[in-house]
Write an enzyme that holds these catalytic residues in place. Structure first.
Site: not given
Length: 635
Positions: A334, A527, A531
């Site tokens: 990410d 995080d 996600d």
């Protein structure tokens, strides 16, 4: 020797007894062997000799007899206890008393070393993680009182004195504070925090007393999660470990059968068959065949790897994930909060319809209901009271933005996709901006935009280089941010491929496509709450644990407490070293035992050589396993 037991907390009476009994046996054995040499042919060599060596045998043999009896009662007939008992009693049967005592004595000594190794591995992790303060100093009715951390509620104020441990997660109320975070992150360098920044349970206040506002109950704190994850890690076995345990269950009865054949089969083949000679060879075969070196050193190797990772602020939720990490092929990341700091700051406020402060206040009143870092940046930029703006019911639209209602009508604040979904035409110049942009529409019309900037983490570029050095073939970035920003960040740190403008389901589709090749081990690093689906789908889910959401940490297989992407390469190095050590132990045990078993069956090796080979291989495997705890792994 394969099942250490007893109190591992220190030198208890049970521990002292375990050391004392082999010492008594050793002294009696040495005395008996000396008498054998000095008084050969005399009265000592008959009944007294037998009784003497039986006395030497009992201190180390009785515990094994008891364990063997317990196993037989549970219908476990073939195990290391019955194997060693059969071999030693057989030695007594053919008159090899010293060898019989020596086998059991070295078996007991090996067990002590193994228990010591397990205790060391456990104590290393416990010393690192069991840092829970017994009390929390909480402000109640204007007075600071000492209570148990479990009794403190979110919203209460804590006082942590200089040198004291932070008992619960919260935010710093004092102007600043310096904290030692090594117990949580593995980083020895103190960290200075400012008012409003998060403080985690387990941190140590270094220079002064500080006040902290509690945000989570103790059971949800970072420290409690670490302790729980490490405790659960022991129950998740690696494939190699499970294979060895299954192997030992089949291997032991096979060894008994082979020993029986060695003793009896030559009767039909060899002309000058002597039962005592072939029984002696069979007993040597049994002694060296004990699978203890494998059964204890393999799980100990994985346990050492988990401990080494914990020292470096990396938490593996099981040994099986160490195995997967060692074979990692692709790392997908990410952007916000993983590669970038996730600390956004408002750069510019533009509105053709509203005065700038009024516009910012209106947007902040909407964004305060969102937990997204961009929303927090907008709220932080407006220090005033947001309650004055009545936004009615506020709805967060995953991957798009937020929607609410005010006096002016429906208010939308989000990205370009949100505007296109509601057919809102906005200033075309916005598309040329490289920063993150929040576009605002009021009553169906474009009302302005806010530009926000994020920073790439200091170690992000080094993390990509280190991952490649550790054998990662492909790095990919998936982000809900604009494609232009995503590609810019990816290019700046050397990521191979980047995809932007992705909703959570878009990230899932990308991960599913990557996992189509089952030969590739794919990790995802994230995080946020959005996600969590991709973390669960990946072969290895890696969460940034310092600032990461509870959902991401719960779903992930590996948690990086420091939020440093460079720790991914450290985790890969630890996993590879662990796998190498486990492989070395297996090769050492199988090759050495196989050789001595063959020599014993051929009548070349004696019982003494079998004893030293068995204990020596076990000790070498154990020493090899625990050395990982002494290694230095730095990002």
């Amino acid at each position: 020797c394969c099942r250490p037991s007893g109190d591992s907390s220190g030198k208890t009476p049970g521990t002292r007894r375990k050391v004392f009994l082999p010492l008594v046996s050793l002294l009696l054995l040495l005395a008996g062997m000396a008498c054998d040499r000095l008084l050969s042919g005399s009265f000592f060599s008959s009944h007294v000799r037998l009784l003497w060596f039986v006395a030497a045998y009992i201190p180390v043999g009785f515990p094994v007899m008891r364990n063997a009896w317990d196993s037989l009662r549970q219908k476990d007939f073939f195990n290391e206890y019955t194997l060693m008992l059969t071999a030693t009693l057989g030695a007594f049967l053919i008159g090899e008393y010293p060898e019989g005592v020596a086998v059991m004595l070295f078996y007991a000594v090996g067990e002590l070393f193994q228990e010591s190794a397990v205790h060391k591995a456990e104590s290393n992790i416990k010393a690192l993680l069991d840092i829970r303060p017994d009390t929390a100093t909480v402000l109640r009715e204007g007075i600071y009182r000492d209570v148990a951390p479990e009794e403190v509620s979110p919203g209460e104020t804590l006082l942590v004195k200089a040198g004291g441990k932070v008992p619960l997660d919260g935010v710093l109320l004092s102007a600043s504070g310096s904290f030692n975070t090594s117990a949580l992150t593995g980083e020895s360098r103190p960290q200075t925090l400012r008012s409003g920044q998060p403080v985690l349970a387990g941190m140590l206040s270094i220079d002064k007393a500080v006040e902290i506002k509690v945000e989570k109950v103790y059971t949800n704190s970072a420290l409690a999660r670490i302790l729980e994850m490490v405790q659960e890690a022991a129950s998740r076995k690696a494939k190699t470990e499970l294979l060895i345990r299954r192997f030992a269950k089949v291997y032991t009865p096979v060894v008994f059968l082979l020993a029986l054949l060695i003793a009896l089969l030559p009767y039909f083949i060899v002309a000058n068959y002597v039962f005592a000679d072939w029984l002696y060879r069979a007993l040597i075969f049994l002694v060296i065949s004990c699978p203890c070196a494998l059964v204890i050193s393999v799980p100990l190797g994985y346990f050492g790897g988990i401990g080494a990772a914990s020292r470096n602020g990396i938490l593996f939720k099981g040994a099986n994930f160490l195995d997967r990490m060692a074979s990692l092929h692709t790392v997908v990341m990410d952007k916000t909060g993983t590669i970038t700091k996730g600390v956004f700051r408002v750069q510019e406020v533009v509105s053709p319809l509203y005065e700038k402060q009024e516009f910012l206040r209106m947007v902040a009143s909407l964004e305060k209901y969102s937990a997204h870092p961009v929303a927090k940046a907008i709220v932080a930029a407006w220090p005033g009271d947001t309650e004055a703006a009545d936004t009615g019911q506020v709805e967060e639209l995953a991957g798009l933005g937020v929607r609410g209602h005010g006096r002016e009508g429906e208010i939308l604040a989000g990205n370009r996709r949100l505007m296109r979904q509601y057919n809102i035409r906005y200033d075309e110049g916005i598309d040329a901006l490289t920063e993150t942009v929040v576009i605002v529409a009021v009553g169906g019309q474009y009302a302005g935009h806010i530009t926000i900037a994020d920073e790439v983490k200091d170690d992000a570029a080094a993390a990509i280089r280190d991952m490649r050095a550790q054998g990662v073939r492909q790095t990919i970035m998936l982000s809900g941010d604009r494609s232009s920003i995503t590609h810019q960040v990816a290019q700046s740190i050397g990521i191979d491929t980047a995809y932007g403008d992705l909703l959570p389901e878009g990230k899932v589709r990308q991960m599913e496509a990557l996992k189509a090749d089952s030969t590739h081990v794919v990790a995802f690093v994230g995080d946020g709450i959005n996600d969590a689906p991709v973390l669960a789908l990946s072969d290895i889910g890696i969460a940034m644990g310092g600032m990461g959401s509870d959902a991401a940490i719960e779903v992930a297989n590996v948690v990086i407490q420091t939020d440093q992407p460079s720790k991914i390469a450290v985790a890969i190095r630890i996993a590879k070293v662990t796998k190498r050590i486990v492989t070395q132990n297996i090769v050492l045990a199988v090759s050495a035992k196989g050789l001595v078993m063959l020599l014993g069956a051929l009548g070349i090796a004696t019982m003494w050589e079998a004893v030293f080979a068995d204990v020596g291989v076990a000790l070498l495997a154990i020493v090899n396993s625990v050395r990982i705890l002494r290694m230095k792994f730095r990002s």
